[in-house]
Design an enzyme around this catalytic site. Structure first.
Site, PDB file in Angstrom:
ATOM      1  N   HIS A 533      45.334  53.294  39.236  1.00 32.04           N
ATOM      2  CA  HIS A 533      44.632  52.070  39.617  1.00 32.04           C
ATOM      3  C   HIS A 533      44.195  51.375  38.336  1.00 32.04           C
ATOM      4  CE1 HIS A 533      42.142  49.358  42.067  1.00 32.04           C
ATOM      5  NE2 HIS A 533      41.258  49.458  41.073  1.00 32.04           N
ATOM      6  N   CYS A 534      44.673  50.164  38.128  1.00 31.06           N
ATOM      7  CA  CYS A 534      44.399  49.435  36.884  1.00 31.06           C
ATOM      8  C   CYS A 534      43.188  48.529  37.071  1.00 31.06           C
ATOM      9  CB  CYS A 534      45.620  48.607  36.474  1.00 31.06           C
ATOM     10  SG  CYS A 534      45.383  47.733  34.912  1.00 31.06           S
ATOM     11  N   VAL A 535      42.133  48.791  36.303  1.00 34.93           N
ATOM     12  CA  VAL A 535      40.917  47.990  36.422  1.00 34.93           C
ATOM     13  C   VAL A 535      41.074  46.625  35.762  1.00 34.93           C
ATOM     14  CG1 VAL A 535      39.403  49.998  36.580  1.00 34.93           C
ATOM     15  CG2 VAL A 535      39.980  49.063  34.331  1.00 34.93           C
ATOM     16  N   ASN A 538      42.625  44.904  38.851  1.00 35.00           N
ATOM     17  CA  ASN A 538      42.031  45.272  40.143  1.00 35.00           C
ATOM     18  C   ASN A 538      43.093  45.565  41.194  1.00 35.00           C
ATOM     19  OD1 ASN A 538      39.323  45.340  39.584  1.00 35.00           O
ATOM     20  ND2 ASN A 538      38.937  43.225  40.178  1.00 35.00           N
TER      21      ASN A 538
END
Length: 751
Positions: A533-535, A538
């Protein structure tokens, strides 16, 4: 309130001990030389109570000396009569109880041939008895004439358990199959708890036995004395495959309640099975249902200190959201019960959760707008300070002010469970601001000097702007778009009945999870070939958007490199600039004094490009070696766990075996030993299933997910690597299988 259960069958515990041998001690004549005397035996006094006797089967008996055999037969007769007398029951079975005990012991051991032989012994021994011509003997003869194979295998002990009960307890599939073929009663309930063989199959957490019993006619709707049906038993043991099967066979989880009005969500929350509780809520079980004490699943999660359960229940929104204000019959909320049990970690979590729910009046859109603005200000304010405030004052101001402001915002406005637009807005706004500077200040002066890097800047900038926004909207590879819940259930039933690898189910999406997929609570979906999950966007990275993600990363790196080239040309166009080779410090001070904004953005861009370039390379390597970022993280955690003690010191993990009278082979413990008490004053159910303990709470659990019912326990993280060329081909041209493949064909060997 759930009543405290009595200790389980002593016989089931006692059969684990070794045979005892009773012998007469050697006698020494007074005033005579000591001589070795042969072993002499004498029976126990007729009134003496036998404290314990291990049941010995015929195959074990023949290994004993003849005199031991004779004495054991006498003891067994006395033991059986003693058990009948102590039970206070009227024994009416046609077969002597000592033979019943031996028969059930053979069933435990699982020796089918010995079982058959002993049945023949029972039939012959009862046929050869000479009865008197009185009314009692005639009645006994009539009972003996009724002895058949079916009646013998359904003989019960004083607890009401039959051979198939004990065969299931020992998970002996061959013996269970034999007993079913011979006509075993699959719905017989024992005397102590009213458990059927199906209940014991659910307690032993083995879906293959549940399938075998139900397919041969076992009644799934029967309940025991506490009102537990097969589904409630399976739920307490976190046995999701049995639960799924029983639901497919007609058990409605919404209607399943015990006599104390506990639902499946009550029990799974009490036992600490967060994923199983989530599964039942997703199926429609009301999380706010109250039991006879007025308590909800949320109350029981707080009482038992299961933070994973509490946080899971608090994560539901809409119609499935929990009501934290419900009070039990004593007028206490779940929060107050957590305080009374001194579960401070849960108290802190609930305090934080309450504050988060009130943030911005619960308006999530306003929350995202706030952090988007914060992201833009994070880029502009430090740059403005460094440009217009002397460095000697600007740097301390940024360091001290930034530290306190960061912590203030994080403590008061940051919600970890929500997607946050701070980092995406920082990245996107920094590129946008730099591109405006380029168009207004740099391009007019350097376009004629070297047009090639300027063309690259414009191309990569617009590519980044467009596809960055698209990445935030792109589907990572949602599995539910490719397979329905109905198809998932059909595939599950086929796998279970055929003995193939049973697919895992997502407790939220209610679909089978293909291998290498994962559910993301932030994105609220299961994604194929989940990477991470890439912050910064998002969004999760999966099989459907990883290629685009990699191109966007490299476009940023190329943009920064091209921007550095044109910026350097821009600096060199100033005739007053010092020669860089003569004094680096003097050159830096000159550019910082005259072009602070451009210089700072260039330094920032280079730093970001180094980090993003490293990320881009790591993403390429995940494809070349066919190992996702998530799998690499799991491998590191597995390695770290193996470097530790490898055992529990008793505080964090619950014991994986049972002690004392509560366990035995059955593994079903009744009573307050696993809770903190029983009765209305303690606040606990007073009922636990000790054979397979509940999962450790988040306060004591390890980083590695230990819920085997819902997660793959993978240890070989290189199993998918089939060579670089094959890995790339699979990623580019064979991606559809990641939406459907639930069986791991590489589990045993690398192809």
């Amino acid at each position: 309130m759930i009543p405290t259960q009595t200790p389980p069958r002593q016989q089931m515990m006692n059969h684990n001990h070794q045979p005892q041998q009773i012998q007469q001690p050697q006698q020494i004549q007074p005033h005579q030389p000591q001589q070795q005397q042969p072993h002499q035996f004498r029976p126990l006094d007729e009134n003496a109570e036998i404290p314990f006797l291990q049941i010995v089967t015929p195959n074990q008996m023949i290994k004993l000396p003849p005199m031991f055999q004779e004495q054991y037969k006498q003891l067994l007769n006395r033991w059986s009569n003693q058990c009948i007398k102590k039970s206070g029951l009227l024994y009416t079975q046609a077969v002597p109880y000592n033979q019943v005990l031996v028969l059930l012991e053979i069933a435990k051991n699982g020796d089918i041939q010995e079982y058959r032989d002993f049945i023949q012994v029972i039939i012959e021994s009862n046929q050869n008895k000479d009865g008197d011509e009185n009314e009692e003997s005639i009645q006994q003869q009539q009972q003996q004439q009724q002895l058949t194979l079916k009646s013998i295998i359904n003989l019960i002990d004083l607890e009401g358990n039959t051979s198939i009960h004990y065969a299931i307890m020992r998970k002996n599939k061959a013996m269970v199959s034999y007993l079913i073929d011979c006509g075993a009663n699959l719905d017989i309930q024992n005397l102590e708890e009213g458990h059927t063989p199906l209940h014991w199959a659910c307690i032993k957490a083995d879906s293959s036995f549940v399938l075998q019993l139900v397919e041969n006619g076992a009644d799934i709707h029967l309940t025991d004395k506490r009102g537990y049906n097969a589904l409630l038993h399976a739920a307490q043991y976190n046995e999701v495959n049995s639960v799924r099967y029983l639901i497919e066979k007609g058990l409605d989880p919404v209607q399943c309640k015990d006599i104390q009005l506990h639902t499946a969500v009550h029990w799974t929350s009490f036992q600490g099975h967060a994923n199983m509780a989530r599964y039942f809520i997703s199926l429609g079980v009301d999380p706010n249902a109250q039991d006879i004490q007025g308590r909800t699943a949320f109350h029981w999660g707080c009482i038992k200190g299961h933070k994973q359960v509490v946080s899971m229940l608090c994560s539901f929104e809409g119609q499935d959201s929990i009501d934290k204000t419900i009070r039990d019959n004593d007028g206490k909320t779940a929060y107050q019960l957590a305080e009374s049990k001194e579960h401070y970690e849960i108290i802190d979590y609930l305090d934080t959760k309450l504050k988060d729910d009130k943030l911005f009046g619960g308006n999530e859109r306003l929350y995202h707008r706030f952090w988007t603005v914060m992201g833009v200000l994070t880029v502009l304010v430090p740059t403005w300070i460094l440009c217009y405030v002397p460095v000697i004052f600007g740097l301390p101001l940024l360091a001290v002010g930034g530290y306190f402001l960061k912590n203030y915002l994080h403590l008061n406005y940051w919600v970890p469970e929500r997607n946050n637009w701070l980092l995406p807005s920082i990245l996107y706004s920094s590129v946008s601001i730099w591109y405006l500077i380029y168009l207004l200040r740099i391009a007019p002066l350097v376009m004629a000097i070297n047009i090639f890097p300027n063309l690259i800047i414009n191309a990569t900038s617009w590519y980044f702007f467009y596809f960055f926004i698209r990445l935030t909207k792109e589907d990572p590879g949602t599995i539910s778009k490719h397979i329905s819940k109905e198809k998932s259930n059909e595939n599950f039933m086929n796998a279970l009945s055929s003995g193939r690898q049973i697919p895992l189910i997502c407790p939220t999406c209610l679909i089978n999870r293909p291998i290498r997929s994962k559910h993301c609570p932030s994105c609220k979906g299961c994604f194929a070939r989940f990477d991470h999950h890439c912050v910064w966007i998002n969004k999760c990275i999966g099989i459907n958007n990883q290629a685009l993600f990699i191109t966007v990363l490299f476009s940023y790196v190329i943009l920064v490199i091209s921007g550095f080239i044109v910026t350097w040309d821009y600096f060199k166009s100033d005739s007053n600039a010092p020669i860089l080779s003569e004094s680096y410090i003097q050159s830096f001070l000159f550019y910082y004094t005259n072009y602070p904004f451009i210089l700072l953005f260039s330094i920032y861009g280079i730093g970001m490009a180094i980090w993003i370039g490293k990320l881009a390379i790591s993403q390429v390597l995940t494809i070349l070696f066919n190992k996702t970022t998530y799998e690499q993280i799991q491998q590191i955690r597995e390695f770290e766990s193996r470097q530790g003690h490898g055992h529990s010191h008793g505080g964090d993990q619950q014991c994986n075996h049972s002690h004392g009278s509560g366990g035995g082979d059955h593994g079903h413990s009744h009573g307050g030993s696993s809770g903190s008490g029983s009765g209305s004053g303690s606040g606990d159910h007073g009922h636990s299933h000790g054979g397979q303990p509940s999962l450790p709470s988040s306060s004591g659990g390890s980083k590695k997910d230990s819920d085997k019912s819902f997660h793959n326990q993978q240890t070989n993280f290189d199993m998918y690597h089939r060579g670089v060329v094959n890995n790339v081909k699979e990623f580019l041209f064979d991606s559809q299988k990641f939406y459907f493949q639930t069986e791991n064909i590489y589990a045993d060997s690398r192809v």
